[in-house]
Design a protein around this motif. Structure first.
Motif, mmCIF file in Angstrom:
data_model
loop_
_atom_site.group_PDB
_atom_site.id
_atom_site.type_symbol
_atom_site.label_atom_id
_atom_site.label_comp_id
_atom_site.label_asym_id
_atom_site.label_seq_id
_atom_site.Cartn_x
_atom_site.Cartn_y
_atom_site.Cartn_z
ATOM 1 N N ASN A 150 -55.503 58.635 4.789
ATOM 2 C CA ASN A 150 -54.598 57.493 4.836
ATOM 3 C C ASN A 150 -55.345 56.184 4.987
ATOM 4 O O ASN A 150 -54.917 55.160 4.449
ATOM 5 C CB ASN A 150 -53.548 57.692 5.926
ATOM 6 C CG ASN A 150 -52.451 58.579 5.438
ATOM 7 O OD1 ASN A 150 -51.535 58.112 4.773
ATOM 8 N ND2 ASN A 150 -52.545 59.868 5.710
ATOM 9 N N LEU A 151 -56.465 56.207 5.678
ATOM 10 C CA LEU A 151 -57.286 55.012 5.761
ATOM 11 C C LEU A 151 -57.847 54.650 4.388
ATOM 12 O O LEU A 151 -57.851 53.476 3.993
ATOM 13 C CB LEU A 151 -58.422 55.211 6.769
ATOM 14 C CG LEU A 151 -59.344 54.016 6.979
ATOM 15 C CD1 LEU A 151 -58.566 52.797 7.474
ATOM 16 C CD2 LEU A 151 -60.458 54.373 7.959
ATOM 17 N N VAL A 152 -58.296 55.644 3.643
ATOM 18 C CA VAL A 152 -58.820 55.403 2.293
ATOM 19 C C VAL A 152 -57.730 54.805 1.403
ATOM 20 O O VAL A 152 -57.977 53.842 0.662
ATOM 21 C CB VAL A 152 -59.415 56.690 1.681
ATOM 22 C CG1 VAL A 152 -59.667 56.541 0.190
ATOM 23 C CG2 VAL A 152 -60.700 57.071 2.410
ATOM 24 N N LEU A 153 -56.520 55.356 1.469
ATOM 25 C CA LEU A 153 -55.415 54.797 0.684
ATOM 26 C C LEU A 153 -55.152 53.338 1.081
ATOM 27 O O LEU A 153 -54.971 52.472 0.222
ATOM 28 C CB LEU A 153 -54.148 55.619 0.882
ATOM 29 C CG LEU A 153 -54.138 57.002 0.254
ATOM 30 C CD1 LEU A 153 -52.925 57.783 0.729
ATOM 31 C CD2 LEU A 153 -54.171 56.892 -1.266
ATOM 32 N N GLY A 154 -55.129 53.092 2.369
ATOM 33 C CA GLY A 154 -54.913 51.724 2.841
ATOM 34 C C GLY A 154 -56.045 50.792 2.447
ATOM 35 O O GLY A 154 -55.815 49.647 2.030
ATOM 36 N N LEU A 155 -57.277 51.266 2.562
ATOM 37 C CA LEU A 155 -58.426 50.435 2.188
ATOM 38 C C LEU A 155 -58.458 50.159 0.695
ATOM 39 O O LEU A 155 -58.945 49.106 0.259
ATOM 40 C CB LEU A 155 -59.727 51.070 2.660
ATOM 41 C CG LEU A 155 -59.931 51.069 4.177
ATOM 42 C CD1 LEU A 155 -61.231 51.787 4.543
ATOM 43 C CD2 LEU A 155 -59.915 49.661 4.751
ATOM 44 N N ALA A 156 -57.915 51.076 -0.107
ATOM 45 C CA ALA A 156 -57.804 50.818 -1.548
ATOM 46 C C ALA A 156 -56.903 49.609 -1.776
ATOM 47 O O ALA A 156 -57.192 48.749 -2.624
ATOM 48 C CB ALA A 156 -57.267 52.042 -2.273
ATOM 49 N N LEU A 157 -55.844 49.512 -1.006
ATOM 50 C CA LEU A 157 -54.966 48.338 -1.121
ATOM 51 C C LEU A 157 -55.657 47.079 -0.596
ATOM 52 O O LEU A 157 -55.482 46.000 -1.147
ATOM 53 C CB LEU A 157 -53.657 48.588 -0.383
ATOM 54 C CG LEU A 157 -52.733 49.585 -1.062
ATOM 55 C CD1 LEU A 157 -51.555 49.936 -0.168
ATOM 56 C CD2 LEU A 157 -52.251 49.053 -2.398
ATOM 57 N N VAL A 158 -56.424 47.211 0.477
ATOM 58 C CA VAL A 158 -57.189 46.073 0.978
ATOM 59 C C VAL A 158 -58.176 45.585 -0.082
ATOM 60 O O VAL A 158 -58.306 44.382 -0.332
ATOM 61 C CB VAL A 158 -57.927 46.427 2.295
ATOM 62 C CG1 VAL A 158 -58.904 45.345 2.691
ATOM 63 C CG2 VAL A 158 -56.917 46.685 3.412
ATOM 64 N N ALA A 159 -58.855 46.517 -0.743
ATOM 65 C CA ALA A 159 -59.788 46.147 -1.808
ATOM 66 C C ALA A 159 -59.054 45.452 -2.933
ATOM 67 O O ALA A 159 -59.525 44.434 -3.477
ATOM 68 C CB ALA A 159 -60.518 47.389 -2.328
ATOM 69 N N LEU A 160 -57.895 45.966 -3.298
ATOM 70 C CA LEU A 160 -57.099 45.329 -4.354
ATOM 71 C C LEU A 160 -56.689 43.913 -3.946
ATOM 72 O O LEU A 160 -56.789 42.988 -4.749
ATOM 73 C CB LEU A 160 -55.845 46.176 -4.641
ATOM 74 C CG LEU A 160 -54.924 45.663 -5.728
ATOM 75 C CD1 LEU A 160 -55.649 45.544 -7.063
ATOM 76 C CD2 LEU A 160 -53.713 46.579 -5.853
ATOM 77 N N LYS A 161 -56.280 43.723 -2.710
ATOM 78 C CA LYS A 161 -55.916 42.392 -2.236
ATOM 79 C C LYS A 161 -57.111 41.470 -2.267
ATOM 80 O O LYS A 161 -57.003 40.301 -2.627
ATOM 81 C CB LYS A 161 -55.338 42.439 -0.824
ATOM 82 C CG LYS A 161 -54.923 41.032 -0.354
ATOM 83 C CD LYS A 161 -54.189 41.072 0.922
ATOM 84 C CE LYS A 161 -53.809 39.734 1.472
ATOM 85 N NZ LYS A 161 -54.231 38.544 0.799
ATOM 86 N N THR A 162 -58.270 41.984 -1.907
ATOM 87 C CA THR A 162 -59.490 41.174 -1.931
ATOM 88 C C THR A 162 -59.812 40.723 -3.344
ATOM 89 O O THR A 162 -60.124 39.556 -3.580
ATOM 90 C CB THR A 162 -60.681 41.972 -1.345
ATOM 91 O OG1 THR A 162 -60.336 42.380 -0.014
ATOM 92 C CG2 THR A 162 -61.933 41.151 -1.305
ATOM 93 N N VAL A 163 -59.693 41.625 -4.299
ATOM 94 C CA VAL A 163 -59.948 41.288 -5.685
ATOM 95 C C VAL A 163 -58.930 40.254 -6.189
ATOM 96 O O VAL A 163 -59.293 39.276 -6.829
ATOM 97 C CB VAL A 163 -59.925 42.554 -6.589
ATOM 98 C CG1 VAL A 163 -59.911 42.192 -8.058
ATOM 99 C CG2 VAL A 163 -61.122 43.439 -6.254
ATOM 100 N N ILE A 164 -57.670 40.485 -5.863
ATOM 101 C CA ILE A 164 -56.619 39.541 -6.305
ATOM 102 C C ILE A 164 -56.826 38.181 -5.660
ATOM 103 O O ILE A 164 -56.690 37.152 -6.318
ATOM 104 C CB ILE A 164 -55.212 40.098 -5.949
ATOM 105 C CG1 ILE A 164 -54.899 41.287 -6.851
ATOM 106 C CG2 ILE A 164 -54.151 39.035 -6.098
ATOM 107 C CD1 ILE A 164 -53.643 42.036 -6.462
ATOM 108 N N SER A 165 -57.142 38.155 -4.376
ATOM 109 C CA SER A 165 -57.329 36.893 -3.668
ATOM 110 C C SER A 165 -58.519 36.102 -4.195
ATOM 111 O O SER A 165 -58.534 34.875 -4.117
ATOM 112 C CB SER A 165 -57.535 37.153 -2.168
ATOM 113 O OG SER A 165 -56.386 37.735 -1.618
ATOM 114 N N ALA A 166 -59.514 36.805 -4.717
ATOM 115 C CA ALA A 166 -60.718 36.133 -5.211
ATOM 116 C C ALA A 166 -60.491 35.450 -6.554
ATOM 117 O O ALA A 166 -61.296 34.618 -6.970
ATOM 118 C CB ALA A 166 -61.864 37.141 -5.336
ATOM 119 N N HIS A 167 -59.402 35.781 -7.232
ATOM 120 C CA HIS A 167 -59.154 35.207 -8.542
ATOM 121 C C HIS A 167 -58.050 34.222 -8.537
ATOM 122 O O HIS A 167 -57.139 34.069 -8.042
ATOM 123 C CB HIS A 167 -58.841 36.311 -9.566
ATOM 124 C CG HIS A 167 -60.066 37.136 -9.845
ATOM 125 N ND1 HIS A 167 -60.384 38.240 -9.121
ATOM 126 C CD2 HIS A 167 -61.049 37.003 -10.753
ATOM 127 C CE1 HIS A 167 -61.487 38.769 -9.568
ATOM 128 N NE2 HIS A 167 -61.927 38.034 -10.559
#
Length: 167
Positions: A150-167
């Motif tokens: 569940n942490l991995v699933l959540g961190l996948a969303l965190v990574a996605l947010k990081t990518v989206i926020s950077a653009h």
């Protein structure tokens, strides 16, 4: 509603919606930041709670239909039981919404409010998953794997947010 009616063990029934609802809340935070940055904290709160409630209603409907309605008569008792059973899905949106509200109340930016909501949603997902495993007396290995998955699933969303926020 009891375990016999749902076809699942009582320990699993109580937590599945909360785990799913927490992941849903994290997804709402990520999705809401895709266009032009994070929304105002108040808007994020409304998005989180409304999405949780809409998914809750949808799950109640799906459970009622899957049990045979309209062939079987629908009673208020059955509807209330299904609604109560599915309520953790909606409830899981409250802590991230509260985190966004607290961040806004402290005068922090909308970006910080969104990150706070996301972190609380991911933490909730992990805690609910671990609590479910502990409740069914799973082995330590299963408890740890549940938390990590569940942490991995959540961190996948965190990574996605990081990518989206950077653009």
């Amino acid at each position: 509603m009891n375990a016999r009616e749902t076809g699942a063990a009582p320990e699993q029934v109580e937590f599945a919606g909360a785990v799913y609802g927490s992941l849903l809340a994290a997804s709402v935070v990520v999705g809401s930041t895709a266009e032009g940055g994070p929304p105002v904290a108040g808007e994020l709160m409304v998005l989180l709670i409304c999405t949780g409630v809409v998914f809750w209603i949808t799950h109640v409907y799906a459970q009622i239909v899957s049990r045979g309605y309209p062939v079987k008569p629908l009673t208020w008792a059955n509807l209330r039981g299904v609604a109560r059973h599915e309520w953790p899905l909606a409830q899981a949106s409250f802590p991230p919404a509260i985190a966004a509200a607290l961040a806004a109340g402290l005068g922090l930016s909308n970006t910080v409010a969104a990150w706070a909501a996301l972190c609380v949603a991911v933490a909730g997902q992990v805690v609910w998953a671990v609590a479910a495993a502990v409740r069914i007396h799973a082995s330590t290995r299963v408890v740890v794997v549940s938390g990590i998955a569940n942490l991995v699933l959540g961190l996948a969303l965190v990574a996605l947010k990081t990518v989206i926020s950077a653009h």
